[in-house]
Design a protein around this motif. Structure first.
Motif, PDB file in Angstrom:
ATOM      1  N   VAL A 132       0.843  -1.198   0.000  1.00 57.27           N
ATOM      2  CA  VAL A 132       0.000   0.000   0.000  1.00 57.27           C
ATOM      3  C   VAL A 132       0.878   1.248   0.000  1.00 57.27           C
ATOM      4  CG1 VAL A 132      -1.652   1.335   1.367  1.00 57.27           C
ATOM      5  CG2 VAL A 132      -1.975  -1.127   1.080  1.00 57.27           C
ATOM      6  N   LEU A 133       1.935   1.208   0.806  1.00 57.65           N
ATOM      7  CA  LEU A 133       2.843   2.363   0.881  1.00 57.65           C
ATOM      8  C   LEU A 133       3.501   2.630  -0.474  1.00 57.65           C
ATOM      9  CD1 LEU A 133       4.218   4.547   2.522  1.00 57.65           C
ATOM     10  CD2 LEU A 133       5.929   2.889   3.231  1.00 57.65           C
ATOM     11  N   TRP A 134       4.006   1.582  -1.111  1.00 63.00           N
ATOM     12  CA  TRP A 134       4.631   1.742  -2.428  1.00 63.00           C
ATOM     13  C   TRP A 134       3.664   2.380  -3.421  1.00 63.00           C
ATOM     14  CZ3 TRP A 134       9.367   1.777  -4.163  1.00 63.00           C
ATOM     15  CH2 TRP A 134      10.374   1.084  -3.465  1.00 63.00           C
ATOM     16  N   GLN A 135       2.445   1.905  -3.371  1.00 64.46           N
ATOM     17  CA  GLN A 135       1.472   2.426  -4.339  1.00 64.46           C
ATOM     18  C   GLN A 135       1.123   3.875  -4.052  1.00 64.46           C
ATOM     19  OE1 GLN A 135      -1.752  -0.461  -5.494  1.00 64.46           O
ATOM     20  NE2 GLN A 135      -0.692  -1.734  -4.013  1.00 64.46           N
ATOM     21  N   SER A 136       0.999   4.213  -2.771  1.00 64.16           N
ATOM     22  CA  SER A 136       0.622   5.585  -2.485  1.00 64.16           C
ATOM     23  C   SER A 136       1.785   6.538  -2.760  1.00 64.16           C
ATOM     24  CB  SER A 136       0.074   5.726  -1.057  1.00 64.16           C
ATOM     25  OG  SER A 136       1.103   5.730  -0.128  1.00 64.16           O
ATOM     26  N   VAL A 137       3.029   6.073  -2.538  1.00 62.71           N
ATOM     27  CA  VAL A 137       4.184   6.916  -2.875  1.00 62.71           C
ATOM     28  C   VAL A 137       4.234   7.160  -4.389  1.00 62.71           C
ATOM     29  CG1 VAL A 137       6.716   6.906  -3.042  1.00 62.71           C
ATOM     30  CG2 VAL A 137       5.606   6.376  -0.870  1.00 62.71           C
TER      31      VAL A 137
ATOM     32  N   ALA B  48       3.724  10.735  -6.139  1.00 64.82           N
ATOM     33  CA  ALA B  48       4.798  11.313  -6.959  1.00 64.82           C
ATOM     34  C   ALA B  48       4.235  11.824  -8.281  1.00 64.82           C
ATOM     35  CB  ALA B  48       5.886  10.265  -7.209  1.00 64.82           C
ATOM     36  N   VAL B  49       3.410  10.993  -8.912  1.00 66.38           N
ATOM     37  CA  VAL B  49       2.821  11.382 -10.202  1.00 66.38           C
ATOM     38  C   VAL B  49       1.921  12.605 -10.026  1.00 66.38           C
ATOM     39  CG1 VAL B  49       1.217  10.668 -12.005  1.00 66.38           C
ATOM     40  CG2 VAL B  49       2.975   9.082 -11.206  1.00 66.38           C
ATOM     41  N   LEU B  50       1.076  12.566  -8.986  1.00 63.30           N
ATOM     42  CA  LEU B  50       0.160  13.684  -8.752  1.00 63.30           C
ATOM     43  C   LEU B  50       0.932  14.967  -8.443  1.00 63.30           C
ATOM     44  CD1 LEU B  50      -2.711  12.012  -6.709  1.00 63.30           C
ATOM     45  CD2 LEU B  50      -2.656  12.640  -9.131  1.00 63.30           C
ATOM     46  N   ALA B  51       1.993  14.868  -7.643  1.00 63.68           N
ATOM     47  CA  ALA B  51       2.770  16.057  -7.293  1.00 63.68           C
ATOM     48  C   ALA B  51       3.443  16.643  -8.529  1.00 63.68           C
ATOM     49  CB  ALA B  51       3.817  15.707  -6.233  1.00 63.68           C
TER      50      ALA B  51
ATOM     51  N   ALA C 242      -1.385   6.904   3.999  1.00 60.92           N
ATOM     52  CA  ALA C 242      -2.482   7.865   3.927  1.00 60.92           C
ATOM     53  C   ALA C 242      -1.934   9.290   3.949  1.00 60.92           C
ATOM     54  CB  ALA C 242      -3.442   7.643   5.089  1.00 60.92           C
ATOM     55  N   ALA C 243      -0.943   9.512   4.820  1.00 60.34           N
ATOM     56  CA  ALA C 243      -0.374  10.851   4.951  1.00 60.34           C
ATOM     57  C   ALA C 243       0.283  11.313   3.656  1.00 60.34           C
ATOM     58  CB  ALA C 243       0.635  10.868   6.097  1.00 60.34           C
ATOM     59  N   VAL C 244       0.991  10.397   3.008  1.00 64.96           N
ATOM     60  CA  VAL C 244       1.693  10.746   1.768  1.00 64.96           C
ATOM     61  C   VAL C 244       0.717  11.284   0.727  1.00 64.96           C
ATOM     62  CG1 VAL C 244       2.819   9.678  -0.225  1.00 64.96           C
ATOM     63  CG2 VAL C 244       3.700   9.259   2.058  1.00 64.96           C
ATOM     64  N   LEU C 245      -0.472  10.715   0.714  1.00 70.11           N
ATOM     65  CA  LEU C 245      -1.460  11.174  -0.270  1.00 70.11           C
ATOM     66  C   LEU C 245      -2.240  12.392   0.228  1.00 70.11           C
ATOM     67  CD1 LEU C 245      -2.978   7.937  -1.816  1.00 70.11           C
ATOM     68  CD2 LEU C 245      -1.665   9.716  -2.964  1.00 70.11           C
ATOM     69  N   LEU C 246      -2.563  12.390   1.524  1.00 69.80           N
ATOM     70  CA  LEU C 246      -3.474  13.424   2.026  1.00 69.80           C
ATOM     71  C   LEU C 246      -2.778  14.738   2.346  1.00 69.80           C
ATOM     72  CD1 LEU C 246      -5.891  11.375   4.297  1.00 69.80           C
ATOM     73  CD2 LEU C 246      -6.289  12.340   2.027  1.00 69.80           C
TER      74      LEU C 246
ATOM     75  N   THR D 235      -2.210  17.252  -0.359  1.00 70.09           N
ATOM     76  CA  THR D 235      -3.508  17.776  -0.790  1.00 70.09           C
ATOM     77  C   THR D 235      -3.984  18.856   0.163  1.00 70.09           C
ATOM     78  OG1 THR D 235      -3.942  15.503  -1.406  1.00 70.09           O
ATOM     79  CG2 THR D 235      -5.768  17.046  -1.618  1.00 70.09           C
ATOM     80  N   VAL D 236      -3.915  18.553   1.451  1.00 72.70           N
ATOM     81  CA  VAL D 236      -4.457  19.477   2.450  1.00 72.70           C
ATOM     82  C   VAL D 236      -3.574  20.720   2.600  1.00 72.70           C
ATOM     83  CG1 VAL D 236      -5.021  19.729   4.888  1.00 72.70           C
ATOM     84  CG2 VAL D 236      -5.604  17.613   3.678  1.00 72.70           C
ATOM     85  N   LEU D 237      -2.256  20.490   2.671  1.00 73.11           N
ATOM     86  CA  LEU D 237      -1.353  21.599   2.991  1.00 73.11           C
ATOM     87  C   LEU D 237      -0.970  22.443   1.783  1.00 73.11           C
ATOM     88  CD1 LEU D 237       1.015  19.877   5.570  1.00 73.11           C
ATOM     89  CD2 LEU D 237      -0.985  21.319   5.971  1.00 73.11           C
ATOM     90  N   VAL D 238      -0.946  21.861   0.626  1.00 68.73           N
ATOM     91  CA  VAL D 238      -0.449  22.600  -0.536  1.00 68.73           C
ATOM     92  C   VAL D 238      -1.554  22.898  -1.544  1.00 68.73           C
ATOM     93  CG1 VAL D 238       1.235  22.625  -2.387  1.00 68.73           C
ATOM     94  CG2 VAL D 238       1.785  21.503  -0.232  1.00 68.73           C
ATOM     95  N   VAL D 239      -2.257  21.851  -1.919  1.00 71.79           N
ATOM     96  CA  VAL D 239      -3.189  22.017  -3.038  1.00 71.79           C
ATOM     97  C   VAL D 239      -4.418  22.819  -2.633  1.00 71.79           C
ATOM     98  CG1 VAL D 239      -4.559  20.811  -4.756  1.00 71.79           C
ATOM     99  CG2 VAL D 239      -2.348  19.893  -4.076  1.00 71.79           C
ATOM    100  N   LEU D 240      -4.963  22.544  -1.462  1.00 70.29           N
ATOM    101  CA  LEU D 240      -6.171  23.276  -1.038  1.00 70.29           C
ATOM    102  C   LEU D 240      -5.922  24.780  -0.888  1.00 70.29           C
ATOM    103  CD1 LEU D 240      -8.120  20.925   1.399  1.00 70.29           C
ATOM    104  CD2 LEU D 240      -8.605  21.534  -0.976  1.00 70.29           C
TER     105      LEU D 240
END
Lengths: 130, 301
Positions: free
Chosen positions: B36-41, B45-48, B281-285, B288-293
């Motif tokens: 799960v961690l590998w996938q979320s990283v 990365a792609v989203l960032a 979860a943190a890597v993805l969230l 989003t919360v701190l930068v994108v919003l």
């Protein structure tokens, strides 16, 4: 749907057997057979329609398991490869996968490369458990 | 600011983070959480990377609009255009790579499926019920693999493996392969193969693929162990090694040693698993919360 359940897979095998057993031509490769000839071989053992044989040969051609060539107004067929070569291909694909670090996920082999250290670790683990 | 943060994040998640993850063998003891961690990283990365490009593009557009000076105006539009172009290139590369990898895999599998269906020597009356996907093909070398695909999955054993293994060991091998098929491990491997094809210069993409490849084996081993027992799985591995393995490497222990180590592991690893899920979860969230919003809010304002 397993081909075994539909019976189509079984028919394909019977047709391939007939083609593999065809008299060889001068070059030693399996000779060409017409639909009628294949049907003749198969109907000796079972009741089968000419059109069914045609359909099966067409399917095998599309799968690249059989080569087709036009002869006059009809087609004639022969196996794309002999049985040994096809077996080797089925196994080779798996072995290539195992041997290369480029795991492409087409096949996932049960066990890949094993070094001497790997084998030693395996023996040791088994000795500990048994 | 947003651009910089997202770009830094993308670089970190594409380079040092996977590099570090691949060098943390302890992760393998909680294979599901590690996966799960590998996938979320990878996803983060792609989203960032895409987010950084879009952020720069919008910054450029806004700056261009808000400025009366002609020279600045043109400059900002060039920046925006380049950023947008770069984003599209990254996205396009990913999509193209996914297409190429996907079609190649499907062609290879279709060919193998046709071959093993044709060559199958498995007596069909044996092991009735749920065993229809098994194919036994002639072969002197013990070999087992699976061909994924919804409704047309196959588990393939060579004749040598089929006859050479005891009934329980054979069961363990089949349980292992079926675990791959059930959990669609092929999709995860396909995704990471796509990433590596798209960005081969990012050295970590090779390490990521190798590590994820090991994790799926570990997970399948665990599934086999659940139905049989550790010794049985180990004997199955041993049986499959009986014949000389081509290209066997000498020297340090490889993937197999790692699998054995995890199989023998009996410790309670739940705290580590929980931690890894939280990090995933943190890597993805967090980005989003701190930068994108804030960035989106600023755009609206």
């Amino acid at each position: 749907m397993s081909p075994r359940r539909t019976g189509l897979g079984e028919l394909e095998r019977a047709v391939m057997e007939a083609l593999w057993d065809a008299p060889t031509d001068t070059s030693g490769a399996a000779g060409w057979m017409t639909v009628r000839e294949v049907h003749g071989v198969l109907s000796a053992k079972r009741e089968i329609a000419y059109t069914t044989v045609m359909t099966v040969l067409d399917r095998l051609t599309r799968k690249d398991l059989v080569r087709r060539e036009r002869e006059g107004r009809a087609y004639r067929y022969r196996p794309a490869d002999d049985r040994g070569a096809m077996t080797a291909e089925a196994m080779r694909g798996a072995l290539d996968q195992v041997a290369s670090s480029d795991r492409t996920a087409a096949l996932v082999a049960f066990v890949g490369e094993a070094s001497d250290a790997d084998r030693a670790a395996l023996r040791e683990a088994l000795a500990r458990l048994e | 600011m947003t651009t910089l943060l997202l770009a830094l994040l993308a670089v970190a998640l594409a380079g040092p983070v996977p590099w570090l993850l691949a060098r943390t063998p302890a992760l393998r003891f909680t294979p599901r959480a590690a996966m799960v961690l590998w996938q979320s990283v990878a996803l983060a990365a792609v989203l960032a990377a895409l987010g950084a490009g879009l952020a720069l593009a919008t910054t450029g557009l806004l700056a261009g609009k808000g400025n009366g000076d002609g020279k600045e105006w043109a400059g900002w539009y060039v920046v925006a255009g380049l950023a947008l172009l770069l984003t599209l290139v990254v996205l396009g590369r990913l999509l193209l790579s996914a297409h190429l990898v996907g079609s190649r895999l499907r062609a290879l599998r279709r060919r193998h499926r046709d071959l093993v269906d044709l060559l199958d020597e498995h007596p069909s009356d044996e092991w009735a019920g749920g065993r229809r996907s098994l194919r036994v093909v002639p072969g002197e070398v013990p070999m087992a693999y699976c061909l994924p695909g919804v409704g047309r999955a196959r588990v393939v054993l060579s004749d040598a493996a089929y006859r050479g293994l005891g009934e329980r060991e054979r069961g363990a091998v089949l349980a292992h392969e079926r675990a791959h098929l059930r959990a669609r491990h092929d999709l995860v491997l396909e995704a990471f193969t796509t990433l590596r094809r798209a960005f081969p210069a990012v050295v970590s993409s090779q390490g990521a693929l190798a590590e994820v490849g090991l994790l799926v084996e570990v997970l399948a081993d665990r599934a086999a162990r659940a139905n049989y027992d550790t010794a049985c799985v180990l004997r199955a591995l041993e049986g499959m090694l009986d014949a000389p393995v081509p290209h066997a490497t000498l020297g340090a222990g490889g993937e197999l040693s790692a699998r054995i180590e995890v199989l023998l592991d009996e410790r309670d690893r739940r705290p580590q698993a929980v931690l890894l899920y939280a990090v995933s979860a943190a890597v993805l969230l967090l980005p989003t919360v701190l930068v994108v919003l804030p960035w989106l809010t600023s755009l609206r304002g």
